[in-house]
Design a protein around this motif. Structure first.
Motif, PDB file in Angstrom:
ATOM      1  N   ASP A   1       3.610   1.518  10.228  1.00 34.63           N
ATOM      2  CA  ASP A   1       4.998   1.877   9.931  1.00 34.63           C
ATOM      3  C   ASP A   1       5.985   0.755  10.235  1.00 34.63           C
ATOM      4  O   ASP A   1       7.127   0.802   9.803  1.00 34.63           O
ATOM      5  CB  ASP A   1       5.409   3.146  10.683  1.00 34.63           C
ATOM      6  CG  ASP A   1       5.386   2.963  12.188  1.00 34.63           C
ATOM      7  OD1 ASP A   1       4.410   2.393  12.706  1.00 34.63           O
ATOM      8  OD2 ASP A   1       6.338   3.400  12.849  1.00 34.63           O
TER       9      ASP A   1
ATOM     10  N   ASP B   1       2.741   3.679   5.086  1.00 35.73           N
ATOM     11  CA  ASP B   1       3.510   3.599   6.331  1.00 35.73           C
ATOM     12  C   ASP B   1       3.449   4.828   7.222  1.00 35.73           C
ATOM     13  O   ASP B   1       4.186   4.925   8.190  1.00 35.73           O
ATOM     14  CB  ASP B   1       4.958   3.216   6.041  1.00 35.73           C
ATOM     15  CG  ASP B   1       5.668   4.215   5.145  1.00 35.73           C
ATOM     16  OD1 ASP B   1       5.107   5.284   4.830  1.00 35.73           O
ATOM     17  OD2 ASP B   1       6.806   3.918   4.742  1.00 35.73           O
ATOM     18  N   ASP B   2       2.566   5.764   6.907  1.00 33.13           N
ATOM     19  CA  ASP B   2       2.344   6.876   7.836  1.00 33.13           C
ATOM     20  C   ASP B   2       0.995   7.521   7.572  1.00 33.13           C
ATOM     21  O   ASP B   2       0.356   7.258   6.561  1.00 33.13           O
ATOM     22  CB  ASP B   2       3.493   7.895   7.806  1.00 33.13           C
ATOM     23  CG  ASP B   2       3.580   8.711   6.531  1.00 33.13           C
ATOM     24  OD1 ASP B   2       2.564   9.269   6.085  1.00 33.13           O
ATOM     25  OD2 ASP B   2       4.688   8.803   5.984  1.00 33.13           O
TER      26      ASP B   2
ATOM     27  N   LYS C   1       0.423   9.728   4.339  1.00 29.28           N
ATOM     28  CA  LYS C   1       0.199   8.899   3.148  1.00 29.28           C
ATOM     29  C   LYS C   1      -1.196   8.286   3.181  1.00 29.28           C
ATOM     30  O   LYS C   1      -1.828   8.130   2.134  1.00 29.28           O
ATOM     31  CB  LYS C   1       1.262   7.802   3.050  1.00 29.28           C
ATOM     32  CG  LYS C   1       2.640   8.333   2.707  1.00 29.28           C
ATOM     33  CD  LYS C   1       3.659   7.203   2.689  1.00 29.28           C
ATOM     34  CE  LYS C   1       5.070   7.736   2.478  1.00 29.28           C
ATOM     35  NZ  LYS C   1       6.070   6.648   2.593  1.00 29.28           N
TER      36      LYS C   1
ATOM     37  N   MET D   1       2.866   6.397  14.784  1.00 31.25           N
ATOM     38  CA  MET D   1       3.543   6.443  13.487  1.00 31.25           C
ATOM     39  C   MET D   1       4.230   7.783  13.317  1.00 31.25           C
ATOM     40  O   MET D   1       3.869   8.757  13.974  1.00 31.25           O
ATOM     41  CB  MET D   1       2.522   6.265  12.355  1.00 31.25           C
ATOM     42  CG  MET D   1       1.822   4.943  12.341  1.00 31.25           C
ATOM     43  SD  MET D   1       0.641   4.853  10.996  1.00 31.25           S
ATOM     44  CE  MET D   1      -0.566   6.084  11.491  1.00 31.25           C
ATOM     45  N   PRO D   2       5.208   7.825  12.404  1.00 30.99           N
ATOM     46  CA  PRO D   2       5.879   9.099  12.130  1.00 30.99           C
ATOM     47  C   PRO D   2       4.983  10.040  11.327  1.00 30.99           C
ATOM     48  O   PRO D   2       3.977   9.624  10.770  1.00 30.99           O
ATOM     49  CB  PRO D   2       7.102   8.677  11.314  1.00 30.99           C
ATOM     50  CG  PRO D   2       6.703   7.395  10.664  1.00 30.99           C
ATOM     51  CD  PRO D   2       5.764   6.718  11.624  1.00 30.99           C
ATOM     52  N   ARG D   3       5.381  11.288  11.264  1.00 31.29           N
ATOM     53  CA  ARG D   3       4.742  12.354  10.484  1.00 31.29           C
ATOM     54  C   ARG D   3       3.344  12.711  10.968  1.00 31.29           C
ATOM     55  O   ARG D   3       3.060  13.861  11.266  1.00 31.29           O
ATOM     56  CB  ARG D   3       4.701  12.025   8.996  1.00 31.29           C
ATOM     57  CG  ARG D   3       6.058  12.050   8.347  1.00 31.29           C
ATOM     58  CD  ARG D   3       6.005  11.764   6.866  1.00 31.29           C
ATOM     59  NE  ARG D   3       5.231  12.769   6.153  1.00 31.29           N
ATOM     60  CZ  ARG D   3       4.785  12.588   4.926  1.00 31.29           C
ATOM     61  NH1 ARG D   3       5.012  11.464   4.279  1.00 31.29           N
ATOM     62  NH2 ARG D   3       4.113  13.534   4.329  1.00 31.29           N
TER      63      ARG D   3
ATOM     64  N   ASP E   1       0.259  10.791  13.379  1.00 29.57           N
ATOM     65  CA  ASP E   1      -0.106   9.576  14.108  1.00 29.57           C
ATOM     66  C   ASP E   1      -1.572   9.195  13.878  1.00 29.57           C
ATOM     67  O   ASP E   1      -2.324   9.901  13.200  1.00 29.57           O
ATOM     68  CB  ASP E   1       0.219   9.709  15.595  1.00 29.57           C
ATOM     69  CG  ASP E   1      -0.618  10.752  16.328  1.00 29.57           C
ATOM     70  OD1 ASP E   1      -1.726  11.100  15.868  1.00 29.57           O
ATOM     71  OD2 ASP E   1      -0.161  11.215  17.388  1.00 29.57           O
TER      72      ASP E   1
END
Length: 152
Positions: free
Chosen positions: A19, A44-45, A48, A74-76, A78
């Motif tokens: 990310d 980036d997460d 995804k 990471m967001p959303r 990890d």
């Protein structure tokens, strides 16, 4: 016939799950500096990442990666959640997952190995050391190790 990735007649596909845009730039630059023939893809997460690996929208035409470079924080979703999902998915569990993160905490290292990461690398802070680490990682995983490959 199973061969090291560098002998398969194509560029190895590496999925970077990261990310931090500075770390993405650094990783890409390190592969280029080391003159490695790699098709690097990036998400980036973690959500995804799983969509990419499972070829879900918008990644229906994504290549199947040979290696996954996974950040932890990471967001959303990890890195722990991502690795857990990969290991539990029969179609994905063959993938080598290399944790590439800033954390050198013993608990993170033990937890990720306990979850079946293939390698754990704490990111060096300077470009020269980072490039050297990436070159060593790629040399090992792309030229020496034999890993299964599944097209799909």
């Amino acid at each position: 016939m199973i061969q090291p990735l560098s002998m398969r007649g194509r560029h190895a596909v590496v999925l970077l799950v990261e990310d931090n845009e500075d770390h993405v730039f650094l990783t890409r630059a390190s592969f280029e500096e080391a003159k490695l023939q790699i098709d690097m893809r990036h998400v980036d997460d973690g959500a995804k990442c799983l969509a990419f690996l499972r070829k879900q929208p918008p990644y229906e035409d994504a290549p199947s990666p040979d290696l996954v470079l996974l950040d932890i924080h990471m967001p959303r979703m990890d890195g722990y959640e991502v690795l857990d999902a990969i290991v539990k998915d029969d179609a994905l569990r063959h993938l080598p997952v290399i944790v590439l993160t800033t954390s050198a905490e013993a608990l993170d290292i033990e937890r990720m190995y306990g979850m079946r990461c293939s390698s754990y690398i704490a990111k060096p802070l300077d470009f020269e050391s980072f490039t050297k680490a990436v070159a060593q990682l790629a040399g090992y995983w792309l030229n020496l190790v034999v890993v299964p490959h599944r097209d799909g």
